[in-house]
Design an enzyme around this catalytic site. Structure first.
Site, PDB file in Angstrom:
ATOM      1  N   LYS A  38     104.231  95.989  20.265  1.00 40.45           N
ATOM      2  CA  LYS A  38     103.271  95.800  21.354  1.00 40.45           C
ATOM      3  C   LYS A  38     101.829  96.062  20.949  1.00 40.45           C
ATOM      4  O   LYS A  38     100.965  96.198  21.792  1.00 40.45           O
ATOM      5  CB  LYS A  38     103.657  96.686  22.546  1.00 40.45           C
ATOM      6  CG  LYS A  38     104.938  96.232  23.239  1.00 40.45           C
ATOM      7  CD  LYS A  38     105.167  97.003  24.525  1.00 40.45           C
ATOM      8  CE  LYS A  38     106.381  96.465  25.275  1.00 40.45           C
ATOM      9  NZ  LYS A  38     106.615  97.186  26.555  1.00 40.45           N
ATOM     10  N   HIS A  56     100.353 108.239  17.228  1.00 38.90           N
ATOM     11  CA  HIS A  56     101.730 108.643  17.552  1.00 38.90           C
ATOM     12  C   HIS A  56     102.649 107.446  17.421  1.00 38.90           C
ATOM     13  O   HIS A  56     103.723 107.520  16.798  1.00 38.90           O
ATOM     14  CB  HIS A  56     101.785 109.205  18.973  1.00 38.90           C
ATOM     15  CG  HIS A  56     103.163 109.349  19.542  1.00 38.90           C
ATOM     16  ND1 HIS A  56     103.920 108.264  19.973  1.00 38.90           N
ATOM     17  CD2 HIS A  56     103.944 110.440  19.769  1.00 38.90           C
ATOM     18  CE1 HIS A  56     105.082 108.680  20.413  1.00 38.90           C
ATOM     19  NE2 HIS A  56     105.129 109.994  20.310  1.00 38.90           N
ATOM     20  N   ASN A  57     102.264 106.323  17.990  1.00 41.30           N
ATOM     21  CA  ASN A  57     103.115 105.131  17.939  1.00 41.30           C
ATOM     22  C   ASN A  57     103.220 104.582  16.531  1.00 41.30           C
ATOM     23  O   ASN A  57     104.269 104.050  16.144  1.00 41.30           O
ATOM     24  CB  ASN A  57     102.569 104.061  18.886  1.00 41.30           C
ATOM     25  CG  ASN A  57     102.835 104.389  20.343  1.00 41.30           C
ATOM     26  OD1 ASN A  57     103.163 105.521  20.680  1.00 41.30           O
ATOM     27  ND2 ASN A  57     102.700 103.412  21.216  1.00 41.30           N
ATOM     28  N   LYS A 112      97.522 108.748  20.853  1.00 34.95           N
ATOM     29  CA  LYS A 112      98.739 108.052  21.280  1.00 34.95           C
ATOM     30  C   LYS A 112      98.989 106.843  20.381  1.00 34.95           C
ATOM     31  O   LYS A 112     100.133 106.529  20.038  1.00 34.95           O
ATOM     32  CB  LYS A 112      98.603 107.607  22.743  1.00 34.95           C
ATOM     33  CG  LYS A 112      99.776 106.749  23.267  1.00 34.95           C
ATOM     34  CD  LYS A 112     101.131 107.435  23.087  1.00 34.95           C
ATOM     35  CE  LYS A 112     102.222 106.814  23.907  1.00 34.95           C
ATOM     36  NZ  LYS A 112     102.446 105.391  23.718  1.00 34.95           N
ATOM     37  N   LYS A 155      99.225  96.926  32.722  1.00 34.01           N
ATOM     38  CA  LYS A 155      99.154  96.362  31.377  1.00 34.01           C
ATOM     39  C   LYS A 155      97.780  96.596  30.771  1.00 34.01           C
ATOM     40  O   LYS A 155      96.754  96.401  31.415  1.00 34.01           O
ATOM     41  CB  LYS A 155      99.464  94.866  31.413  1.00 34.01           C
ATOM     42  CG  LYS A 155      99.620  94.228  30.040  1.00 34.01           C
ATOM     43  CD  LYS A 155     100.054  92.780  30.169  1.00 34.01           C
ATOM     44  CE  LYS A 155     100.241  92.147  28.786  1.00 34.01           C
ATOM     45  NZ  LYS A 155     100.628  90.718  28.894  1.00 34.01           N
ATOM     46  N   ARG A 184      86.590  95.247 -11.557  1.00 34.64           N
ATOM     47  CA  ARG A 184      85.502  95.041 -10.591  1.00 34.64           C
ATOM     48  C   ARG A 184      84.145  95.058 -11.291  1.00 34.64           C
ATOM     49  O   ARG A 184      83.239  94.281 -10.963  1.00 34.64           O
ATOM     50  CB  ARG A 184      85.546  96.126  -9.510  1.00 34.64           C
ATOM     51  CG  ARG A 184      86.774  96.082  -8.619  1.00 34.64           C
ATOM     52  CD  ARG A 184      86.745  97.172  -7.547  1.00 34.64           C
ATOM     53  NE  ARG A 184      85.769  96.838  -6.499  1.00 34.64           N
ATOM     54  CZ  ARG A 184      84.724  97.592  -6.204  1.00 34.64           C
ATOM     55  NH1 ARG A 184      84.496  98.708  -6.892  1.00 34.64           N
ATOM     56  NH2 ARG A 184      83.888  97.235  -5.249  1.00 34.64           N
ATOM     57  N   LEU A 210     104.029  99.696  39.576  1.00 33.08           N
ATOM     58  CA  LEU A 210     105.395 100.210  39.649  1.00 33.08           C
ATOM     59  C   LEU A 210     106.331  99.425  38.739  1.00 33.08           C
ATOM     60  O   LEU A 210     107.343  98.876  39.153  1.00 33.08           O
ATOM     61  CB  LEU A 210     105.879 100.199  41.102  1.00 33.08           C
ATOM     62  CG  LEU A 210     105.117 101.175  42.009  1.00 33.08           C
ATOM     63  CD1 LEU A 210     105.522 100.996  43.457  1.00 33.08           C
ATOM     64  CD2 LEU A 210     105.353 102.616  41.560  1.00 33.08           C
ATOM     65  N   SER A 233     103.786 109.468  26.413  1.00 31.13           N
ATOM     66  CA  SER A 233     104.915 109.115  25.562  1.00 31.13           C
ATOM     67  C   SER A 233     106.202 109.748  26.070  1.00 31.13           C
ATOM     68  O   SER A 233     106.205 110.878  26.544  1.00 31.13           O
ATOM     69  CB  SER A 233     104.683 109.576  24.117  1.00 31.13           C
ATOM     70  OG  SER A 233     105.810 109.266  23.315  1.00 31.13           O
ATOM     71  N   ASN A 285     101.313  98.654  44.530  1.00 33.09           N
ATOM     72  CA  ASN A 285     101.731  97.589  43.627  1.00 33.09           C
ATOM     73  C   ASN A 285     101.165  96.279  44.167  1.00 33.09           C
ATOM     74  O   ASN A 285     101.139  96.047  45.379  1.00 33.09           O
ATOM     75  CB  ASN A 285     103.261  97.501  43.525  1.00 33.09           C
ATOM     76  CG  ASN A 285     103.703  96.740  42.289  1.00 33.09           C
ATOM     77  OD1 ASN A 285     103.778  97.299  41.200  1.00 33.09           O
ATOM     78  ND2 ASN A 285     103.982  95.449  42.434  1.00 33.09           N
ATOM     79  N   GLU A 334     105.644 106.668  14.848  1.00 30.64           N
ATOM     80  CA  GLU A 334     106.933 106.273  15.434  1.00 30.64           C
ATOM     81  C   GLU A 334     107.490 105.017  14.765  1.00 30.64           C
ATOM     82  O   GLU A 334     108.690 104.933  14.477  1.00 30.64           O
ATOM     83  CB  GLU A 334     106.729 106.033  16.926  1.00 30.64           C
ATOM     84  CG  GLU A 334     107.937 105.539  17.699  1.00 30.64           C
ATOM     85  CD  GLU A 334     107.556 105.183  19.127  1.00 30.64           C
ATOM     86  OE1 GLU A 334     107.855 104.049  19.560  1.00 30.64           O
ATOM     87  OE2 GLU A 334     106.947 106.027  19.810  1.00 30.64           O
ATOM     88  N   TYR A 335     106.634 104.034  14.492  1.00 33.49           N
ATOM     89  CA  TYR A 335     107.067 102.818  13.796  1.00 33.49           C
ATOM     90  C   TYR A 335     107.747 103.184  12.470  1.00 33.49           C
ATOM     91  O   TYR A 335     108.829 102.676  12.143  1.00 33.49           O
ATOM     92  CB  TYR A 335     105.865 101.920  13.490  1.00 33.49           C
ATOM     93  CG  TYR A 335     105.462 100.948  14.568  1.00 33.49           C
ATOM     94  CD1 TYR A 335     105.365 101.331  15.904  1.00 33.49           C
ATOM     95  CD2 TYR A 335     105.143  99.634  14.252  1.00 33.49           C
ATOM     96  CE1 TYR A 335     104.966 100.444  16.883  1.00 33.49           C
ATOM     97  CE2 TYR A 335     104.745  98.722  15.227  1.00 33.49           C
ATOM     98  CZ  TYR A 335     104.658  99.137  16.541  1.00 33.49           C
ATOM     99  OH  TYR A 335     104.270  98.249  17.509  1.00 33.49           O
TER     100      TYR A 335
END
Length: 627
Positions: free
Chosen positions: A427, A354-355, A351, A243, A603, A173, A296, A195, A358-359
């Protein structure tokens, strides 16, 4: 008590009416025999020994559903006896009352029920039609099963115990967990909340949370894990909002002894998709299901409707689908912003991407803000108005909307944006996206630039403060140019993000549907936008955004504006890593300019890595003795 419609279901002869009447007496609710809703035509047909067709049944089922809807509208509960043999029948019975309906399935073998029917008198269903009933029966996935071999007293006791159990459990929670719990409760889900107990820090968290919100008045709170699991219907459906990382593995070990075969754990944290696959395989050994689920929308989205990205065993997902659909955001056509993504950890993978997108979206807005503030000399209120105007058109997005609001916020007559420390946190999902793109050989350059911009912001104080030494005339940049540059950078960011999704999907044989992914990202999530709505349509016929005619036209039309934006920002000595990356990406795609050939020659010079030639077939390699 929440309004509930109990449907006692099963084949004819299973004792639906008997149990329904007993339950009616125990709960003090009105009982409705489904047979009484049949038309005279249906009754005559069955009495003559002829089974009903689906067309015959639909009118009957609709009549029951209408009666149930009226009860719900009057805030009343009720009990109906109805065979409800097929899933599509149950869907029809649930129409507009999905949050209130509860199915109780009387389960028994054909022999047991045949004996029951032979003992009955005066019923219009002849026993010889029992085979037809069993042939029609599709056993429900989300119903309380009651064992017909038990005595009537035992059956009613089992029914009362099972309907008192919670439908859904939620663990953790924190901010997101609390919002999701309230969302579930607001949608009529009977909840158990858990919790952890930490002496002097986290004590009776679930109980106190329930007491503070009226919508949770029927929820149950726990800090004892065994009691929490015993409070749930089986198969248990438990949403983990804890977490990611080691903490998730540790919790799985703690709860595993209290689970049984068929139970489902739903990981709603930002777990790495490879960890999710590992956990799925581990729990499958014990007959347990693990659904990796991206969520999200932040705190507000979790409460009002997030975008939800579940993956894993498709059959297990069917058991939780209705709960996730209840709480998901809705797209512009009323569809749920929740869909089965695919196998393994594909839900957590998208996801993650997605993040990453988002960044870059956030960094692009920050760089546009910097140009308007420090190059064009506008104050936050003026920039907010520009963002507000843009958000009324094709540039509309959730991030642009909140940025406009952020820039008007003041504290003691000072803009709050000027008081916030200039350091950006992260994160881990942006890092994971960058690493995965590197492993796959995909140029997610905008995401990488946005990630490193955050890193730079955290170390800047350690180094010398380099003073500005601008010698160029600082003329404001035309707002039309700024808008087009920003629009193009966003297109490139999304092209790279979806390109990464397509590559990984192919690598792991996930068969991900890009259009469907874009659809569930059109609302609820952080990167929702008009552009995303367009992308959903583009992917209905294209596999890459660069294959879309409209995108090609915008690249040609806007590339000069992106270049002018970057030049103006560099003249003002503004850090714009994301916009520069977008401009470099476009320049690199210009096939008239060659740079990689020099790298390949180098190379081959020092490492004999060979090279291909433009005057030879692809796949044929050459080596030169350079000295």
């Amino acid at each position: 008590m929440n309004t509930k419609i109990y449907i006692i279901m099963g084949v004819s002869g299973s004792g639906k009416t008997t149990l329904g009447l007993q339950l009616s007496e125990k709960l003090g609710l009105e009982f409705y025999d489904g047979d009484h809703f049949h038309s005279e035509t249906n009754i005559a047909k069955m009495s003559a020994g002829n089974p009903l067709t689906d067309e015959d049944r639909f009118e009957w089922l609709e009549s029951i559903n209408e009666a149930a809807q009226k009860l719900v509208a009057d805030k009343k509960s009720g009990i109906f006896a109805c065979s409800a043999l097929k899933e599509k029948y149950r869907i029809l019975l649930s129409k507009n009352i999905e949050n209130e309906i509860v199915f109780v399935y009387l389960k028994g073998t054909k022999d047991v029920i045949q004996a029951r029917m032979n003992a009955r008198k005066g019923h219009f269903m002849p026993s010889q039609l029992l085979d037809s009933q069993f042939n029609t029966l599709e056993e429900p996935q989300n119903a309380h099963e009651i064992d017909l071999t038990k005595s009537p007293e035992e059956m009613i006791q089992e029914t009362l115990e099972k309907i008192s159990l919670s439908e859904f459990g939620l663990v953790g929670l924190g901010v997101m967990g609390k919002s999701l719990a309230r969302n579930l409760a607001n949608n009529g889900v009977q909840l158990s909340l858990f919790n952890r107990f930490v002496e002097d820090k986290e004590v009776k968290v679930a109980e106190k949370f329930i007491e503070s919100h009226d919508e949770l008045n029927s929820a149950k709170g726990f800090e004892d894990l065994e009691k929490f699991c015993k409070s749930l219907q089986t198969p248990r459906k438990i949403f983990l909002m804890i977490k990611a990382g080691v903490e998730t593995d540790e919790f799985i070990e703690k709860i595993k002894p209290y689970l049984q075969k068929g139970d489902i754990l739903i990981d709603g944290g930002n777990s790495h998709f490879k960890d999710t696959k590992r956990r799925m395989d581990y729990l499958a050994e014990s007959g347990l299901h693990f659904i990796g689920t991206g969520v999200s929308g932040g705190e507000e989205g979790a409460l009002k409707g997030p975008s939800i990205m579940p993956s894993g065993d498709a059959a297990a997902y069917k058991n939780i689908e209705r709960f996730l659909n209840k709480i998901a955001a809705k797209d512009k056509n009323g569809g749920n912003c929740c869909t089965y993504i695919g196998p393994d950890g594909s839900g957590h993978f998208i996801k993650m991407v997605h993040n990453g997108v988002e960044y870059a979206e956030m960094q692009q807005i920050a760089e546009v803000y910097a140009l308007l503030r420090y190059k064009n000399g506008l104050n936050p209120d003026e920039i907010s108005e520009i963002f507000h105007q843009w958000n009324a058109g094709e540039l509309k997005s959730y991030l642009l909307e909140i940025s406009a609001k952020i820039l008007t916020k003041k504290e003691n007559e000072k803009w709050l944006i000027d008081i916030i420390l200039d350091q950006a946190g992260n994160k881990g999902t942006g890092n994971w996206t960058t690493v995965t793109a590197t492993e796959m050989g995909i140029p997610a350059t905008l995401i990488t630039s946005a990630l490193f911009a955050r890193y730079v912001s955290t170390v800047r104080e350690k180094y010398l403060n380099v003073p500005s030494n601008t010698e160029f005339e600082s003329k404001p940049l035309d707002l039309g140019i700024v808008a087009k540059a920003y629009a193009l950078a966003r297109i490139l960011n999304h092209q790279q993000g979806f390109g990464l999704i397509k590559t990984v999907s192919d690598e792991y044989n996930w068969s991900l549907n890009l259009s469907e992914i874009a659809r569930i990202w059109t609302n609820g999530c952080i990167i929702r936008s008009t552009l995303m709505e367009n992308i959903q349509e583009y992917f209905e016929s294209a596999e890459d955004l660069f294959d879309v005619i409209e995108i090609k036209q915008q690249i040609v039309e806007f590339k000069g504006d992106l270049k002018r934006f970057c030049i103006a920002a560099m003249e003002a000595e503004l850090p714009i890593p994301c916009m520069i990356s977008a401009n470099d990406y476009i320049n690199t795609l210009n096939q008239d300019v060659h740079t990689a050939n020099m790298i390949q020659a180098q190379r081959d010079f020092f490492g004999a890595h060979t090279y291909q030639r433009i005057d030879a077939e692809r796949g044929k390699f050459f080596h030169t003795i350079w000295e």
